[in-house]
Every structure is written in C-alpha cells, then in structure tokens.
Design an enzyme around this catalytic site. Structure first.
Site, PDB file in Angstrom:
ATOM      1  N   LYS A  22       0.836  -1.207   0.000  1.00 18.59           N
ATOM      2  CA  LYS A  22       0.000   0.000   0.000  1.00 18.59           C
ATOM      3  C   LYS A  22       0.870   1.256   0.000  1.00 18.59           C
ATOM      4  O   LYS A  22       0.648   2.175  -0.795  1.00 18.59           O
ATOM      5  CB  LYS A  22      -0.893  -0.005   1.255  1.00 18.59           C
ATOM      6  CG  LYS A  22      -1.535   1.336   1.570  1.00 18.59           C
ATOM      7  CD  LYS A  22      -2.423   1.274   2.785  1.00 18.59           C
ATOM      8  CE  LYS A  22      -1.771   1.483   4.121  1.00 18.59           C
ATOM      9  NZ  LYS A  22      -1.429   2.872   4.469  1.00 18.59           N
ATOM     10  N   ASN A  23       1.865   1.285   0.910  1.00 19.08           N
ATOM     11  CA  ASN A  23       2.614   2.534   1.085  1.00 19.08           C
ATOM     12  C   ASN A  23       3.660   2.770  -0.009  1.00 19.08           C
ATOM     13  O   ASN A  23       4.339   3.795  -0.016  1.00 19.08           O
ATOM     14  CB  ASN A  23       3.252   2.582   2.478  1.00 19.08           C
ATOM     15  CG  ASN A  23       2.181   2.766   3.546  1.00 19.08           C
ATOM     16  OD1 ASN A  23       1.032   3.103   3.233  1.00 19.08           O
ATOM     17  ND2 ASN A  23       2.540   2.540   4.802  1.00 19.08           N
ATOM     18  N   CYS A 117      -4.667  12.729  13.213  1.00 23.13           N
ATOM     19  CA  CYS A 117      -5.439  11.507  13.007  1.00 23.13           C
ATOM     20  C   CYS A 117      -5.373  10.683  14.268  1.00 23.13           C
ATOM     21  O   CYS A 117      -4.761  11.088  15.250  1.00 23.13           O
ATOM     22  CB  CYS A 117      -4.977  10.751  11.767  1.00 23.13           C
ATOM     23  SG  CYS A 117      -3.571   9.703  12.033  1.00 23.13           S
ATOM     24  N   ARG A 122       0.641  14.472  13.516  1.00 22.05           N
ATOM     25  CA  ARG A 122       1.158  14.271  12.156  1.00 22.05           C
ATOM     26  C   ARG A 122       1.206  15.542  11.297  1.00 22.05           C
ATOM     27  O   ARG A 122       0.521  15.649  10.281  1.00 22.05           O
ATOM     28  CB  ARG A 122       0.360  13.166  11.454  1.00 22.05           C
ATOM     29  CG  ARG A 122       0.386  11.879  12.226  1.00 22.05           C
ATOM     30  CD  ARG A 122      -0.355  10.774  11.528  1.00 22.05           C
ATOM     31  NE  ARG A 122       0.371  10.207  10.399  1.00 22.05           N
ATOM     32  CZ  ARG A 122      -0.092   9.209   9.658  1.00 22.05           C
ATOM     33  NH1 ARG A 122      -1.268   8.683   9.914  1.00 22.05           N
ATOM     34  NH2 ARG A 122       0.609   8.741   8.659  1.00 22.05           N
ATOM     35  N   ASP A 307       4.417   0.350  12.179  1.00 22.62           N
ATOM     36  CA  ASP A 307       3.242  -0.293  11.586  1.00 22.62           C
ATOM     37  C   ASP A 307       3.108  -1.766  11.983  1.00 22.62           C
ATOM     38  O   ASP A 307       2.121  -2.408  11.617  1.00 22.62           O
ATOM     39  CB  ASP A 307       3.276  -0.169  10.051  1.00 22.62           C
ATOM     40  CG  ASP A 307       3.046   1.261   9.591  1.00 22.62           C
ATOM     41  OD1 ASP A 307       2.587   2.085  10.406  1.00 22.62           O
ATOM     42  OD2 ASP A 307       3.331   1.557   8.415  1.00 22.62           O
ATOM     43  N   ARG A 399      -8.690  -0.520   4.406  1.00 18.32           N
ATOM     44  CA  ARG A 399      -7.788   0.492   3.851  1.00 18.32           C
ATOM     45  C   ARG A 399      -6.430  -0.126   3.524  1.00 18.32           C
ATOM     46  O   ARG A 399      -5.716   0.405   2.672  1.00 18.32           O
ATOM     47  CB  ARG A 399      -7.563   1.621   4.865  1.00 18.32           C
ATOM     48  CG  ARG A 399      -8.788   2.450   5.106  1.00 18.32           C
ATOM     49  CD  ARG A 399      -8.460   3.613   5.988  1.00 18.32           C
ATOM     50  NE  ARG A 399      -7.396   4.424   5.393  1.00 18.32           N
ATOM     51  CZ  ARG A 399      -6.894   5.504   5.934  1.00 18.32           C
ATOM     52  NH1 ARG A 399      -7.353   5.938   7.083  1.00 18.32           N
ATOM     53  NH2 ARG A 399      -5.945   6.173   5.338  1.00 18.32           N
TER      54      ARG A 399
HETATM   55  N1  EPU Z   1       6.350  14.407  11.138  1.00 19.98           N
HETATM   56  C1  EPU Z   1       6.520  15.747  11.431  1.00 19.98           C
HETATM   57  N2  EPU Z   1       6.557  16.650  10.398  1.00 19.98           N
HETATM   58  C2  EPU Z   1       6.415  16.282   9.100  1.00 19.98           C
HETATM   59  C3  EPU Z   1       6.236  14.913   8.805  1.00 19.98           C
HETATM   60  C4  EPU Z   1       6.206  13.999   9.841  1.00 19.98           C
HETATM   61  O1  EPU Z   1       6.659  16.110  12.596  1.00 19.98           O
HETATM   62  O2  EPU Z   1       6.445  17.160   8.234  1.00 19.98           O
HETATM   63  C5  EPU Z   1       6.360  13.400  12.212  1.00 19.98           C
HETATM   64  C6  EPU Z   1       5.062  12.619  12.337  1.00 19.98           C
HETATM   65  O3  EPU Z   1       4.099  13.314  13.092  1.00 19.98           O
HETATM   66  C7  EPU Z   1       5.533  11.337  12.988  1.00 19.98           C
HETATM   67  C8  EPU Z   1       6.931  11.150  12.403  1.00 19.98           C
HETATM   68  O4  EPU Z   1       7.314  12.411  11.883  1.00 19.98           O
HETATM   69  O5  EPU Z   1       5.628  11.495  14.366  1.00 19.98           O
HETATM   70  C9  EPU Z   1       7.043  10.140  11.277  1.00 19.98           C
HETATM   71  O6  EPU Z   1       6.003  10.346  10.348  1.00 19.98           O
HETATM   72  P1  EPU Z   1       6.152  10.087   8.791  1.00 19.98           P
HETATM   73  O7  EPU Z   1       6.039  11.374   8.084  1.00 19.98           O
HETATM   74  O8  EPU Z   1       7.328   9.223   8.513  1.00 19.98           O
HETATM   75  O9  EPU Z   1       4.821   9.258   8.507  1.00 19.98           O
HETATM   76  P2  EPU Z   1       3.975   9.337   7.193  1.00 19.98           P
HETATM   77  O10 EPU Z   1       4.880   9.559   6.054  1.00 19.98           O
HETATM   78  O11 EPU Z   1       2.828  10.251   7.389  1.00 19.98           O
HETATM   79  C10 EPU Z   1       4.159   6.805   6.572  1.00 19.98           C
HETATM   80  C11 EPU Z   1       3.211   5.672   6.371  1.00 19.98           C
HETATM   81  C12 EPU Z   1       2.609   5.275   7.703  1.00 19.98           C
HETATM   82  C13 EPU Z   1       3.748   4.870   8.647  1.00 19.98           C
HETATM   83  C14 EPU Z   1       4.762   6.010   8.779  1.00 19.98           C
HETATM   84  C15 EPU Z   1       5.974   5.656   9.608  1.00 19.98           C
HETATM   85  C16 EPU Z   1       2.441   6.098   4.120  1.00 19.98           C
HETATM   86  C17 EPU Z   1       1.330   6.469   3.210  1.00 19.98           C
HETATM   87  N3  EPU Z   1       2.180   6.093   5.440  1.00 19.98           N
HETATM   88  O12 EPU Z   1       3.387   7.866   7.124  1.00 19.98           O
HETATM   89  O13 EPU Z   1       1.778   4.158   7.459  1.00 19.98           O
HETATM   90  O14 EPU Z   1       3.241   4.570   9.922  1.00 19.98           O
HETATM   91  O15 EPU Z   1       5.210   6.412   7.464  1.00 19.98           O
HETATM   92  O16 EPU Z   1       6.628   4.566   9.075  1.00 19.98           O
HETATM   93  O17 EPU Z   1       3.530   5.775   3.665  1.00 19.98           O
HETATM   94  C18 EPU Z   1       0.046   2.644   7.922  1.00 19.98           C
HETATM   95  O18 EPU Z   1       0.281   2.097   6.824  1.00 19.98           O
HETATM   96  O19 EPU Z   1      -0.729   2.129   8.788  1.00 19.98           O
HETATM   97  C19 EPU Z   1       0.667   3.926   8.226  1.00 19.98           C
HETATM   98  C20 EPU Z   1       0.189   4.741   9.174  1.00 19.98           C
END
Ligand code: EPU
Length: 420
Positions: A22-23, A117, A122, A307, A399
C-alpha cells in the site's frame, strides 16, 4: 459498517500470496501526475486507500483504468485541476503526496492540509520546508496548502529535521523535474521510498541513494511512459507471520521480500518462531509452541516498524513472560491496548511504553477497530482467543489489507464478514 466475526484458537496453516505494498503504491500512483504519457503499474493492491487516490487523481484529469489482475493504467497527459479537496484528504492523509508532483510539473498546487489523526498530530511542516527550499511560495490559508512556483523549481540541499517517509517522497517527486541537483539529507530509508525512486528511474528520472539517508536527485526535463511492478507489502507480510506465531501455526508466504523486514523476522525468532526464507518467500513454524514475550522499540527503517507494533503487542498478550514495547514514532498509537484489555490481556501503559505479561489465553469479546494496524492486532488477538470475537468498524482494515478474510480462511481460520 461491516464487522468481522472470528472463532479463535485454531493454528493457522497453509500458503498465501502477499499483495503489493500500500505505502509504495500510493506514492507511485501520485507520481503518475509527473508523467505526460500513459504508464502501467502492476501488483497494485485492491484497497480502499488505492481507490481514494485513484478518485483524487481522476478528479484532476488523470485517466485511470484498473483491471481485475491488480494492474492500473494511468494517463496524466491532460491534467485539468491542481486541487485536492478536504473531503478526500481527510479520509486519507497520503493524499498530500500529490503536492510534490503537482508543483514539480505544473508549478502549482492547492491541497487541503491533512488534519491530525487517530495515531498522532502528524504535521507536514517538513514537506513544506522542502518545497520552499526548492523555490516554491507556500501559504497555508483556510486549511489549504497553496503552493506556487514562478519558475521551474531549482535543486538544493535539504536537511530534514526529522525522518519522514511521505515527506521524503514528496520532496523527491518535486525535485525530479527541477533544474540541477537536489540532495536530501536525513532522508527516510524505508523500502517504499526506494521503490518510488526505482519507479521514477524506470521512467527516466536520475535518483541515486534511495534506501540510504542521503538521496541525490539530478533533475531531468521530462519523464516518459513505462511499466512498473509494486514491491510486496512488508507490513502485510509481518502481520500474517505474527498471525501464525500467535496461533502456534505454520505458514508460507509467497511473493514476499524477506530483506525488507529483517527487524520483524528477528523479533519473531526471538519469540521462538522457526523462520526460513528464499528470494521471494518466507515460512514460519512455531512447532506448536507458545511464543515468548518480546521487547522492542519502534523507530524509522531499518529499525522495528511502528506499523507492526500493535500486532506484536497482540503476540505479547498470550506469550510466556513479560515484554516491553516502546512506541517512538507516533505519540498516540496504543488504542488497541484498551480493546486487548477487554479480551483479558494484562497490559499497563506508562507514557509511550506498554508492559505486557502474557496470559495463557485471551477470551473472545466484542471489539472496535480504531485505525488500520490497531485493527490488525484485534484480528490477531481474535484468531488466538478462545471463543468468538467481533471486530466492528473494519473499514479501517479494508484500507490496508487486501482480502483479509479470504486469505485467513485459506490458512484455516474461521472468520467471516457481516455486512451492516
Ligand atoms: N512528522 C513531522 N513533520 C512532518 C512529517 C512527519 O513532525 O512534516 C512526524 C510525524 O508526526 C511522525 C513522524 O514524523 O511522528 C514520522 O512520520 P512520517 O512522516 O514518517 O509518517 P507518514 O509519512 O505520514 C508513513 C506511512 C505510515 C507509517 C509512517 C511511519 C504512508 C502512506 N504512510 O506515514 O503508514 O506509519 O510512514 O513509518 O507511507 C500505515 O500504513 O498504517 C501507516 C500509518
């Protein structure tokens, strides 16, 4: 809202095929916006989140078609809108992945700011910082990210303040068509980031270092059409392996990529699982034994993935001994704990740490899914529990897990969906 009903306490046995990730599929589909020619993407999982991004891209003018064999054709030769509305972004945060490609190719994007969320606040500040560094003007107004670039984006060095997966992907997509070289330091090293880079390179991009903390992108004038197959889903893989471990079963997963989940395999071995791997398969055998409790801390790749945290918590509930799980990536990712307690688990929470002493058996109970991976942990708990477990609000599971009840049924589970 559909429910799942599980009659537990049956060891899982047999073979299933893992779906595409998915990701990885979500950023790859978003990246179709960068390409003015048709592309064909295979091994795309049929999931609600994929349907959401297809609907968003469709609204922007990308022509999309899906066959029944997990292949998608996308044609972004005639993009007519640069707008991602709140109504779609609030159902799936990953919609923010259209920001980078829109800015990179068209110099304009109007994307709803994703809200907090269930698992944490996030923010997307790192995405915006990267876009600004590449030369975009960004205002956040009335809940929308309004981004404009007066001229072609220009490569630069960006040091990420924190490791972010979609932040790294968004900046990489924006930089692909920029003038000159972009260097992303402290980049996310997740296999999905690497898969996106491999996809973009297959279509003419010049990206090196993806999968390491420094990614170098040499901007090109244009990408061209082509084909690509999405990486297998390492989290789906880990979830089914843990399902076999919690039920003391024996399974084989085909179309898997063992090297993308080494930290998970090591923890399952610590729990007492016998694991064997080939280039595209993994087998796990508990030899009928009760798992041992494991201690872990989540962190960005290659450390233990957040995850998989909820699923490992489910395993600890019936394991021998006490396991300590620390969540360091998201601030509120323990919602499954309350539901597991209702099934008889012995877990105490101290801040971002959960201390769990295993009991002999969980009891089936009515439960409620709260987010994707929390729901997966309830399915695992239900598979191990004595009696019947009902999981409500399973749209969360749909999802991220393709055909979950069919795959579990294939492994001998007694599980069925009750539509509402
Ligand atoms: N964060 C910030 N600022 C930013 C971006 C992120 O503070 O601009 C923080 C977030 O709040 C969090 C941490 O950085 O505490 C890591 O978040 P990240 O941005 O890596 O998460 P994401 O990119 O929003 C993806 C996956 C998630 C997975 C996370 C961590 C996708 C579509 N989603 O989310 O997947 O948990 O990386 O590995 O790739 C899931 O599949 O269930 C899922 C939630």
């Amino acid at each position: 809202m559909d429910k799942l009903i599980i009659q537990g306490n049956i060891p899982l046995t047999g073979e299933i095929k893992i779906s595409g990730a998915k990701n990885a599929a979500l950023p790859i589909l978003a990246a179709s916006l960068l390409i003015p020619e048709p592309i064909q993407i295979s091994n795309v999982p049929q999931l609600q989140d994929v349907a959401t991004i297809m609907s968003l891209l469709g609204q922007m003018g990308v022509r999309m078609s899906l066959d029944d064999k997990s292949n998608i054709e996308a044609d972004a030769s005639n993009v007519t809108s640069f707008f991602a509305p709140y109504e779609l972004v609030r159902t799936m945060r990953a919609s923010v992945l259209v920001l980078g490609p829109l800015l990179g190719r068209f110099g304009e994007a109007n994307v709803s700011l994703p809200g907090g969320c269930a698992i944490g606040t996030r923010p997307v500040d790192q995405h915006l910082k990267g876009m600004r560094a590449l030369g975009a003007d960004i205002e956040v107004e009335n809940g929308y990210i309004k981004a404009k670039a007066k001229k072609r984006l220009e490569g630069t060095t960006i040091v990420m303040d924190i490791v972010t997966v979609t932040g790294t992907e968004n900046i990489m997509m924006a930089a692909v068509l920029a003038k000159g070289q972009t260097i992303i330091q402290n980049a996310a090293r997740e296999p999905e980031v690497e898969d996106l880079a491999n996809f973009l390179n297959a279509l003419g991009a010049k990206i090196s270092g993806a999968g390491t903390a420094t990614i170098i992108i040499d901007g090109v004038e244009k990408l061209t059409g082509g084909t690509y197959s999405v990486l297998p889903d390492r989290i789906e893989t880990g979830t089914y392996l843990t399902a076999a471990a919690i039920t003391r079963g024996k399974i084989k997963l085909k179309n898997a990529r063992p090297e993308t989940l080494e930290s998970v395999l090591l923890k399952l071995q610590e729990a007492g699982a016998f694991i064997d791997t080939g280039s595209d398969w993994i087998s796990l055998d508990m030899k009928g034994n009760r798992p041992r409790a494991i201690t872990l801390s989540t962190a960005p790749y290659p450390a233990f993935p957040t995850d998989m945290q909820a699923q490992m918590m489910a395993l600890n509930t019936i394991a021998e001994g006490t396991g300590i799980i620390t969540e360091t990536v998201f601030e509120n990712r323990f919602m499954h704990v309350q539901e597991l307690l209702r099934m008889g688990a012995n877990i105490s929470l101290k801040g971002n740490t959960a201390i769990c002493t295993g009991i002999e058996a969980l009891q089936g109970a009515p439960t409620m899914a709260t987010d994707l991976r929390a729901s997966a942990s309830l399915v695992l708990a239900g598979l191990a529990a004595v009696g019947s477990t009902t999981i409500d609000r399973i749209y969360h599971i749909d999802r991220g897990y393709e055909c979950i009840e069919e795959k579990l049924t294939q492994l001998g589970a007694r599980i069925h969906r009750v539509p509402n």
